[in-house]
Design a protein around this motif. Structure first.
Motif, PDB file in Angstrom:
ATOM      1  N   LEU A 227      -6.177  28.518   2.601  1.00 50.54           N
ATOM      2  CA  LEU A 227      -6.147  29.676   1.705  1.00 50.54           C
ATOM      3  C   LEU A 227      -5.205  30.761   2.222  1.00 50.54           C
ATOM      4  O   LEU A 227      -4.579  31.482   1.444  1.00 50.54           O
ATOM      5  CB  LEU A 227      -7.549  30.265   1.554  1.00 50.54           C
ATOM      6  N   LEU A 228      -5.105  30.844   3.547  1.00 56.17           N
ATOM      7  CA  LEU A 228      -4.247  31.847   4.166  1.00 56.17           C
ATOM      8  C   LEU A 228      -2.806  31.370   4.319  1.00 56.17           C
ATOM      9  O   LEU A 228      -1.962  32.089   4.857  1.00 56.17           O
ATOM     10  CB  LEU A 228      -4.808  32.240   5.536  1.00 56.17           C
ATOM     11  N   GLY A 229      -2.535  30.140   3.867  1.00 59.55           N
ATOM     12  CA  GLY A 229      -1.177  29.618   3.909  1.00 59.55           C
ATOM     13  C   GLY A 229      -0.738  29.114   5.260  1.00 59.55           C
ATOM     14  O   GLY A 229       0.462  29.005   5.538  1.00 59.55           O
ATOM     15  N   VAL A 230      -1.717  28.793   6.111  1.00 55.51           N
ATOM     16  CA  VAL A 230      -1.405  28.290   7.445  1.00 55.51           C
ATOM     17  C   VAL A 230      -1.423  26.762   7.413  1.00 55.51           C
ATOM     18  O   VAL A 230      -2.427  26.153   7.041  1.00 55.51           O
ATOM     19  CB  VAL A 230      -2.413  28.789   8.499  1.00 55.51           C
ATOM     20  N   ILE A 231      -0.325  26.162   7.786  1.00 55.53           N
ATOM     21  CA  ILE A 231      -0.209  24.706   7.811  1.00 55.53           C
ATOM     22  C   ILE A 231      -0.574  24.211   9.208  1.00 55.53           C
ATOM     23  O   ILE A 231       0.037  24.625  10.198  1.00 55.53           O
ATOM     24  CB  ILE A 231       1.211  24.248   7.445  1.00 55.53           C
ATOM     25  N   GLN A 232      -1.569  23.354   9.287  1.00 54.19           N
ATOM     26  CA  GLN A 232      -1.972  22.807  10.571  1.00 54.19           C
ATOM     27  C   GLN A 232      -1.230  21.514  10.904  1.00 54.19           C
ATOM     28  O   GLN A 232      -0.872  20.754  10.016  1.00 54.19           O
ATOM     29  CB  GLN A 232      -3.486  22.504  10.548  1.00 54.19           C
ATOM     30  N   GLU A 233      -1.017  21.329  12.189  1.00 55.73           N
ATOM     31  CA  GLU A 233      -0.372  20.100  12.635  1.00 55.73           C
ATOM     32  C   GLU A 233      -1.307  18.924  12.433  1.00 55.73           C
ATOM     33  O   GLU A 233      -2.522  19.039  12.623  1.00 55.73           O
ATOM     34  CB  GLU A 233      -0.004  20.203  14.123  1.00 55.73           C
ATOM     35  N   ASP A 234      -0.749  17.807  12.070  1.00 56.62           N
ATOM     36  CA  ASP A 234      -1.534  16.577  11.948  1.00 56.62           C
ATOM     37  C   ASP A 234      -1.649  15.957  13.340  1.00 56.62           C
ATOM     38  O   ASP A 234      -0.666  15.431  13.870  1.00 56.62           O
ATOM     39  CB  ASP A 234      -0.848  15.610  10.987  1.00 56.62           C
ATOM     40  N   ARG A 235      -2.840  16.024  13.924  1.00 56.27           N
ATOM     41  CA  ARG A 235      -3.031  15.529  15.283  1.00 56.27           C
ATOM     42  C   ARG A 235      -3.567  14.098  15.311  1.00 56.27           C
ATOM     43  O   ARG A 235      -3.943  13.579  16.360  1.00 56.27           O
ATOM     44  CB  ARG A 235      -3.992  16.453  16.024  1.00 56.27           C
ATOM     45  N   SER A 236      -3.642  13.491  14.152  1.00 59.73           N
ATOM     46  CA  SER A 236      -4.184  12.130  14.093  1.00 59.73           C
ATOM     47  C   SER A 236      -3.158  11.098  14.497  1.00 59.73           C
ATOM     48  O   SER A 236      -3.484   9.957  14.789  1.00 59.73           O
ATOM     49  CB  SER A 236      -4.689  11.831  12.678  1.00 59.73           C
TER      50      SER A 236
END
Length: 237
Positions: A227-236
């Motif tokens: 919602l805050l527009g923060v893209i998280q890294e895909d750690r999978s």
């Protein structure tokens, strides 16, 4: 106001040509812990100041109980007064120093009552600020990014302390924070601000204490960051 400690209706706050708050409606009830999230400049701290009666230029209706205390990002202690004097200052009780010592014990600083603010660490000064806010047993506690100036380890300790103090004293809380995880660990309601209003209102019916690695906390954290527009890294991978 019975069970309501603060109520805002149609609140507008302008700074020159810029409208920061545009028709805010907010009700804070006894014992409720609300966290305000949002990008810098969205109006979080402005809203907190209005609730606390520190900004009288807002339009609309604002009603807040007089038993309100504030703890800011900076402790704002008087450097020429001891820790005990900072906490007991202005306290109208038969024995204000005894009450101040009691709360200093609660925040783990009973042995630093005679110290000067300059002799304390950043975390200790923030605990003094919390003691000063809680010593009057407020019905509403306003926290304006109280941990943002602390290092990571001190911040975790301070968050746990606040959780325990709130449980013991029972005030309603309105906390401004940029830390999504902090909001999820402490609050029972999270509001996300943008464009002068609330774009998300989420209840957290989760038991305390909460764990950062709890799957529900992790899921909600990802949702709020989105919602805050923060893209998280895909750690999978």
């Amino acid at each position: 106001m019975s069970e309501i400690v603060s109520e805002l209706s149609g609140v507008i706050r302008r700074f020159g040509a810029k409208t920061v708050l545009d028709g805010i409606d907010l009700t804070i009830r006894k014992g409720e812990f609300i966290a305000l999230l949002g990008h810098s400049g969205c109006g979080k701290s402005t809203l907190l100041r209005i609730v606390g009666g520190l900004d009288d230029e807002a339009e609309g209706s604002v009603r807040t109980v007089p038993e309100t205390a504030v703890a800011f990002q900076e402790p704002r202690l008087f450097p020429w007064r001891s820790v005990l004097e900072n906490v007991s200052l202005g306290l109208r009780l038969p024995d204000p120093e005894a009450r101040a010592r009691e709360v200093l014990e609660e925040v783990g600083l009973g042995d630093r009552a005679t110290a000067w603010p300059r002799e304390l660490s950043g975390g200790q000064r923030q605990r003094v600020a919390l003691a000063r806010a809680l010593v009057r047993d407020p019905s509403l506690l306003l926290l304006d990014e109280p941990f943002s100036a602390l290092d990571a380890l001190t911040r975790l300790t301070a968050q746990d302390l606040v959780r325990r103090l709130i449980a013991a004293h029972g005030p309603a809380v309105l906390m401004v924070t940029h830390d999504v995880e902090e909001a999820l660990l402490l609050a029972d309601r999270v509001l996300v601000m943008a464009d002068g209003g609330f774009v998300h209102d989420e209840r957290l019916d989760l038991p305390q204490p909460r764990r950062r690695d709890d799957p529900e906390i992790v899921r909600r954290r990802a949702h709020l960051l989105g919602l805050l527009g923060v893209i998280q890294e895909d750690r999978s991978a």
